[in-house]
Enzyme design. Structure first.
Site, PDB file in Angstrom:
ATOM      1  N   SER A  49      -5.800  -8.708  10.165  1.00 13.22           N
ATOM      2  CA  SER A  49      -7.127  -9.318  10.293  1.00 13.22           C
ATOM      3  C   SER A  49      -7.591  -9.923   8.979  1.00 13.22           C
ATOM      4  CB  SER A  49      -8.136  -8.261  10.754  1.00 13.22           C
ATOM      5  OG  SER A  49      -8.283  -7.266   9.751  1.00 13.22           O
ATOM      6  N   HIS A  60       0.807  -1.223   0.000  1.00 11.98           N
ATOM      7  CA  HIS A  60       0.000   0.000   0.000  1.00 11.98           C
ATOM      8  C   HIS A  60       0.841   1.274   0.000  1.00 11.98           C
ATOM      9  CE1 HIS A  60      -3.274  -2.698   1.960  1.00 11.98           C
ATOM     10  NE2 HIS A  60      -3.305  -2.759   0.634  1.00 11.98           N
TER      11      HIS A  60
END
Length: 284
Positions: free
Chosen positions: A216, A115
């Site tokens: 997650s 990212h």
């Protein structure tokens, strides 16, 4: 549990996929883990950033302060354990969803920053890239009286500020073409560059195992690599505090603070010292 995880990773060619949970012990909260309650507003989207000047000013005001906190963060024991396993040849690649640069600061090499990174800035007009330090100096000069107080910092360097505090904040434009400046990170709603994604898939394709750290796996951006590994019969080990959306693909799950567990694992895999029991409960 250490022996079980080491048994899956000991053959080497381990590809690490890390998320915000790895950096929480460096003082940077995550979105969805135990420290995720810090976020009180919706993350900036690419569409809003490019299309709404008021929202863009609000983002830069918040990020101007938040960047200083993120830039002072130091790698923790988890980052250093990954670097140690890479240095000894066990880890063949590191993919991170984080934008804080802490893997590189800890000594890991050739990190794929899925990212992007907060310490770089890109112009949406001409594509020119510059350092965040240079932008920070320009924003300080443009806003000499800006004294808003930070109440909480988020994983992307954004902070919580009252809108009234940012009304007078002045943004700056590209010095080359006058275009809009954006942190060199992938915003929500923005696509990760295809060559970067292809490089990640290539690393997974060549891996003997995939080690997920502090993610997650809620968004497909990272979860797709876990799915690909599982489909190809490559064992997936997840070390995280709390459940993840990738648990169904995992051969093993280890629940606990990464700054505690990873040094124990690194000691076992590298033979650097005796294995000691982790002081927190763990679970498959």
């Amino acid at each position: 549990m250490v022996e079980a995880v080491a048994g899956l990773l000991g053959a080497g060619r381990v590809v690490v996929l890390s998320g915000a949970g790895l950096s929480t012990e460096s003082g940077i909260p995550d979105y969805r883990g135990p420290s995720g309650v810090a976020r009180r507003h919706t993350p900036m989207t690419y569409e809003t950033f490019t299309g709404d000047p008021v929202a863009r000013r609000r983002y830069w005001a918040r990020s101007h302060l938040g960047w200083r906190l993120v830039s002072r963060a130091a790698p923790n024991a988890g980052h250093r354990a990954v670097a140690r396993m890479q240095e000894t040849g066990l880890v063949s690649g590191v993919i991170t969803q984080n934008v804080d640069g802490l893997h590189t600061a800890a000594g890991s090499g050739a990190v794929v920053e899925l990212h992007g990174r907060l310490d770089r800035v890109v112009c949406l007009g001409c594509g020119d890239r510059s350092s965040r330090q240079d932008l920070d100096r320009r924003l300080q000069a443009a806003n000499p009286g800006f004294g808003a107080q930070v109440t909480a910092v988020n994983p992307d360097g954004d902070v919580d500020l009252d809108d009234g505090q940012v009304a007078a904040f002045r943004t700056v434009d590209c010095t080359t073409c006058g275009g809009i400046l954006k942190p060199d990170v992938v915003f929500f709603g923005e696509t990760v560059p295809a060559p970067r994604v292809a490089r990640c898939f290539s690393l997974v394709q060549q891996a003997r195992s995939v080690l997920v750290l502090g993610s997650s796996l809620t968004v497909m951006s990272g979860r797709r690599f876990v799915i690909r590994a599982a489909k190809q019969g490559i064992p997936v080990v997840i070390v995280n505090q709390g459940p993840t959306r990738g648990d169904g693909y995992a051969a093993l799950r280890w629940d606990g603070p990464l700054g505690v567990l990873l040094p124990v694992l690194a000691d076992r895999l590298t033979g650097a010292g005796p294995v000691t029991a982790a002081p927190h409960p763990v679970a498959v």
